[in-house]
Design a protein around this motif. Sequence first.
Motif, PDB file in Angstrom:
ATOM      1  N   THR A 114       0.680  -1.229   0.057  1.00  0.00           N
ATOM      2  CA  THR A 114      -0.104  -0.262   0.071  1.00  0.00           C
ATOM      3  C   THR A 114       0.950   0.761  -0.194  1.00  0.00           C
ATOM      4  OG1 THR A 114      -0.136  -0.387   2.049  1.00  0.00           O
ATOM      5  CG2 THR A 114      -1.813  -0.411   0.940  1.00  0.00           C
ATOM      6  N   LEU A 171      -5.876  -3.608   0.316  1.00  0.00           N
ATOM      7  CA  LEU A 171      -7.152  -2.899   1.285  1.00  0.00           C
ATOM      8  C   LEU A 171      -7.917  -2.663   1.267  1.00  0.00           C
ATOM      9  CD1 LEU A 171      -4.886  -1.835   3.929  1.00  0.00           C
ATOM     10  CD2 LEU A 171      -5.073  -3.866   4.051  1.00  0.00           C
ATOM     11  N   ALA A 189      -7.341   1.879   1.944  1.00  0.00           N
ATOM     12  CA  ALA A 189      -5.827   1.639   1.627  1.00  0.00           C
ATOM     13  C   ALA A 189      -5.534   3.248   2.802  1.00  0.00           C
ATOM     14  CB  ALA A 189      -5.321   2.042   0.309  1.00  0.00           C
TER      15      ALA A 189
END
Length: 207
Positions: A29, A45, A51
């Motif tokens: 990320t 995510l 994220a």
Amino acid sequence: MKQYIQRYVAADRVNHWIVAILFVILSLTGLAFFHPSFFFLSNVLGGPVWARILHPFLGIVMAVSFVFLARRVWHENFIKPVDIQWLKMIDEVINNGDGPDKLPIGKYNAGQKLMFWTMIGSVIALVLSGIVIWRSYFAEFFPISAIRFAMLVHMAAGFTGIVALIVHVYAAIWVKGTLRAMTRGSVEANWAKHHHPEWYKEQTGAK
Ligand code: HEM
């Protein structure tokens, strides 16, 4: 028949894999925020918004878990004279020569110890700089120059951590028989005798 020696108890392994999984998610990320060509990685995510929200919280969970992991192993990671000898033989280490394995290596070799201290440095730098650039909670308390500097530190520490992780994973796969230390908790006695003879002696009482 093969003989095995215990290297990690279940709690060590659970602790290690929590850190490892979170570290990989944070790396992916983080890369997504770093450059548009990695943007798709925010999907790990659930997309960019999640994220952005979760990355700092998971960072805190990773750092706290890392403190527990570091507490378990730090005393085995002090640099000793034998480690300097090992580092001087780095050519042989890379070319798979026998020399380094003849040294009285304890639980960890110099490469593993350097990886440990590199991770300590990058996690501390990531947490401190991460707090300064955590927009929704803390960034307003810092001047823009501090935020810009922290952003640079965060990227440098993230880059260092990712490179250290790649080396760590590569070494764990490359030195045959190492991975099972973190999957099963035990290693073959011959693996220990060959790569970590001092630790082997401590564990078995062998002369
Ligand atoms: C994601 C994939 C990872 C794999 C496959 C992996 C694999 C391993 C293996 C096999 C060992 C046992 C080595 C031995 O006992 O000789 C180990 C130890 C260790 N790992 Fe990982 N690891 C990973 C990620 C991480 C991450 C992200 C961190 C920290 C940020 C980490 C920190 C450690 C530490 C501190 C040790 C103990 C070695 C020492 O203290 O020198 N690992 N890992």
